[in-house]
Design an enzyme around this catalytic site. Structure first.
Site, short mmCIF file in Angstrom:
data_model
loop_
_atom_site.label_atom_id
_atom_site.label_comp_id
_atom_site.label_asym_id
_atom_site.label_seq_id
_atom_site.Cartn_x
_atom_site.Cartn_y
_atom_site.Cartn_z
N THR A 120 0.86 -1.18 0.00
CA THR A 120 0.00 0.00 0.00
C THR A 120 0.89 1.23 0.00
O THR A 120 2.03 1.19 0.48
CB THR A 120 -0.90 0.03 1.24
OG1 THR A 120 -0.06 0.02 2.39
CG2 THR A 120 -1.83 -1.15 1.29
N GLU A 265 -5.69 -3.16 -1.67
CA GLU A 265 -6.24 -4.31 -0.95
C GLU A 265 -7.31 -5.05 -1.74
O GLU A 265 -7.80 -6.10 -1.32
CB GLU A 265 -6.85 -3.84 0.39
CG GLU A 265 -5.81 -3.44 1.43
CD GLU A 265 -5.42 -1.97 1.36
OE1 GLU A 265 -5.63 -1.35 0.29
OE2 GLU A 265 -4.93 -1.44 2.37
N LYS A 376 -14.94 17.17 10.01
CA LYS A 376 -16.14 17.05 10.84
C LYS A 376 -16.37 18.39 11.53
O LYS A 376 -15.60 18.80 12.38
CB LYS A 376 -15.95 15.94 11.87
CG LYS A 376 -17.24 15.29 12.23
CD LYS A 376 -17.03 14.01 13.00
CE LYS A 376 -18.30 13.20 13.03
NZ LYS A 376 -18.19 12.04 13.89
N TRP A 381 -20.52 15.77 8.95
CA TRP A 381 -19.50 15.57 7.91
C TRP A 381 -19.55 16.67 6.85
O TRP A 381 -20.62 17.09 6.44
CB TRP A 381 -19.74 14.25 7.16
CG TRP A 381 -19.65 13.00 7.96
CD1 TRP A 381 -20.68 12.16 8.24
CD2 TRP A 381 -18.50 12.43 8.55
NE1 TRP A 381 -20.22 11.10 8.98
CE2 TRP A 381 -18.88 11.24 9.18
CE3 TRP A 381 -17.15 12.81 8.61
CZ2 TRP A 381 -17.98 10.42 9.86
CZ3 TRP A 381 -16.26 12.00 9.30
CH2 TRP A 381 -16.68 10.82 9.91
#
Ligand code: AMP
Length: 479
Positions: A120, A265, A376, A381
């Site tokens: 990753t 992934e 936030k 959000w």
């Protein structure tokens, strides 16, 4: 077996030769810091390192520190071998091949045998290794070629701009070969001019890459008033495709943008944004709004969104939650990982993507943010990506990043970091006014800072962690 190489035919040969002979192909990312290259090669226990000539200085710089590599192979013809270098016993790729028989009896092994390995990008902590099997790769290849995925066929000429060292170039070296498409490789020439000329010379019909690359191509094509004579589709993913870019490709050049989402992934393809029949006749604005989403899960991937307690959220296109996925090409354990990353809900293991998304009732997933990168404000959000997309639509904005800056009242508020288009002028107030009517008022960024460049990670993504380090107290200082 490690590789440090561009997208090229020798790299493709290794994709098949290494995995097909029962070894694991580990594609290393040369854009990483040298310390990370060493860390990853050691962690993967690479024994042989194949590399392009461009990367000779890089390999020379790390060679002594590589604990497990026994052989270095330069991917060139004999007459291209350097006279002087610092690698003891350096081997020539074409010498190794020419000494061998053309016939090879491919071994048979269990389908769960490991075939390739990617790490990753590692914007935080140490990179993590994701090991793919022959089984997961073949299933991913079938799924990714379907009509509602990348829609590949033997009539395509495919040019992957996305590197073969980044999640196997989104699987195109496998899927293009599976359907019999022509593969065209750009090598190191990833600037707009080189890409355009290669598209035209080779009759490329489909390409794939991150938005940053397409920005360079569009700038070149626009600046020289060029047209694409064969290019029909381009897959854009890795980060959200700005709607302005999508509109430019489609309206000005007749190139269909296929927006896709995935992760290392997931090999990487998870969702692809292909319209359903009933959406084809939508007015252009509504159609574009759907196309800006990351799309529907390809067959094989299950997805759902959950709240902070792991409770599943509705597919209403409005409610956002963490995106979880499962399926035969979804990681269940990182290489040498002590803990499985999976979370168990409804009695099954799901991979938490770290992305925050909505899903509408047609099944179109839309990333609204990343959970570690979310803004936030007052407990609600704010989608940083939406704000960036709006800013990017302003002609004076070349690149925009939105981060959550600390705020005395609201905890966090959006701060826009902007790189101006060369030669263009725009003020803070003009940019703030540009948001009016385009979003809920409380989403409007509190301030804009102008910078010369936004730091990019090794795979071309904006390094928001760096921006946060630099600007997280910007609003506090103002207050
Ligand atoms: P990587 O493993 O480096 O491919 O990064 C995967 C991550 O990139 C995902 O978890 C998303 O956060 C992001 N990403 C990939 N594709 C998209 C997309 N189309 N829109 C927004 N974010 C994306």
């Amino acid at each position: 077996m490690g590789t440090i190489a561009w997208n090229g035919y020798r790299h493709l040969e290794l994709y098949y030769a290494v995995s097909g002979s029962g070894s694991v192909l580990h594609t290393l990312n040369p854009r990483l810091h040298l310390d990370q290259v060493v860390w990853i090669a050691d962690h993967a226990e690479d024994q042989v390192l194949f590399f392009d000539k461009t990367f000779l200085p890089l390999v020379e710089a790390v060679a002594e520190r590589l604990a497990t590599v026994r052989h270095f192979v330069l991917m060139v013809d004999r007459d291209q071998m350097p006279v002087e270098h610092k690698l003891p016993g350096l081997l020539c790729y074409e010498d190794l091949i020419s000494g061998q028989d053309d016939e090879f009896m491919w071994p048979e092994f269990d389908e769960n045998t490991a075939s390739s390995l990617c790490y990753t990008s590692g914007t935080t902590g140490n990179p993590k290794g994701v090991l793919y099997s022959h089984r997961s790769t073949v299933l991913h290849t079938y799924a990714s070629a379907l009509p509602d995925a990348l829609n590949l066929s033997a009539r395509d000429a495919v040019l992957p701009v996305v590197p073969m060292f980044h999640v196997n170039a989104w699987g195109l070296p496998y899927s293009a070969c599976m359907v019999g498409a022509k593969l065209v490789f750009p090598g190191p020439g990833l600037d707009g001019k080189s890409l355009y000329e290669l598209f035209e010379a080779e009759g490329v019909t489909l390409s794939a890459g991150v938005p940053t690359v397409w920005q360079g191509l569009l700038t070149h094509v626009q600046g020289h008033q060029l047209r694409f004579s064969t290019m029909k589709r381009t897959v854009i993913g890795g980060s959200a495709c700005p709607p302005a870019m999508m509109a430019s490709f489609e309206d000005n050049y007749g190139v269909q943008v296929i927006h896709a989402w995935g992760m290392t992934e997931l090999s990487p393809i998870g969702t692809v944004c292909m319209l359903k029949g009933h959406q084809l006749g939508l007015p252009v604005g509504e159609r574009r709004a759907v196309q800006a989403k990351q799309g529907r899960a390809v067959f094989g991937i299950d997805m759902k969104i959950v709240d902070d307690h792991g409770e599943e959220l509705p597919w209403d296109g409005r409610t956002a939650g963490e995106l979880l996925v499962r399926g035969p090409w979804v990681v269940d354990q990182y290489l040498k990982g002590e803990h499985s990353p999976l979370v168990v809900t409804d009695g099954r293991g799901w991979f938490p993507t770290g992305d925050v998304a909505t899903i509408d009732n047609d099944g179109f997933m839309n990333i609204t943010d990343r959970s570690k990168d979310v803004i936030k404000s007052g407990g609600e959000w704010i989608g940083a990506i939406d704000l960036e997309n709006i800013a990017m639509a302003h002609p004076a904005v070349a690149m925009a990043a939105c981060i959550g800056a600390r705020h005395p009242k609201w905890d966090e508020r959006p701060l826009l970091v902007v790189v101006r288009t060369p030669g263009a002028e725009v003020t803070r107030d003009e940019l703030i006014a540009f948001f009016e009517g385009r979003i809920a008022k409380w989403w409007t960024p509190d301030d804009v800072v102008f910078v010369d460049a936004i730091p990019l990670g090794a795979t071309g993504k904006m390094l928001k962690t760096r921006l946060r380090e630099q600007f997280q107290d910007h609003l506090l200082a103002q207050a």
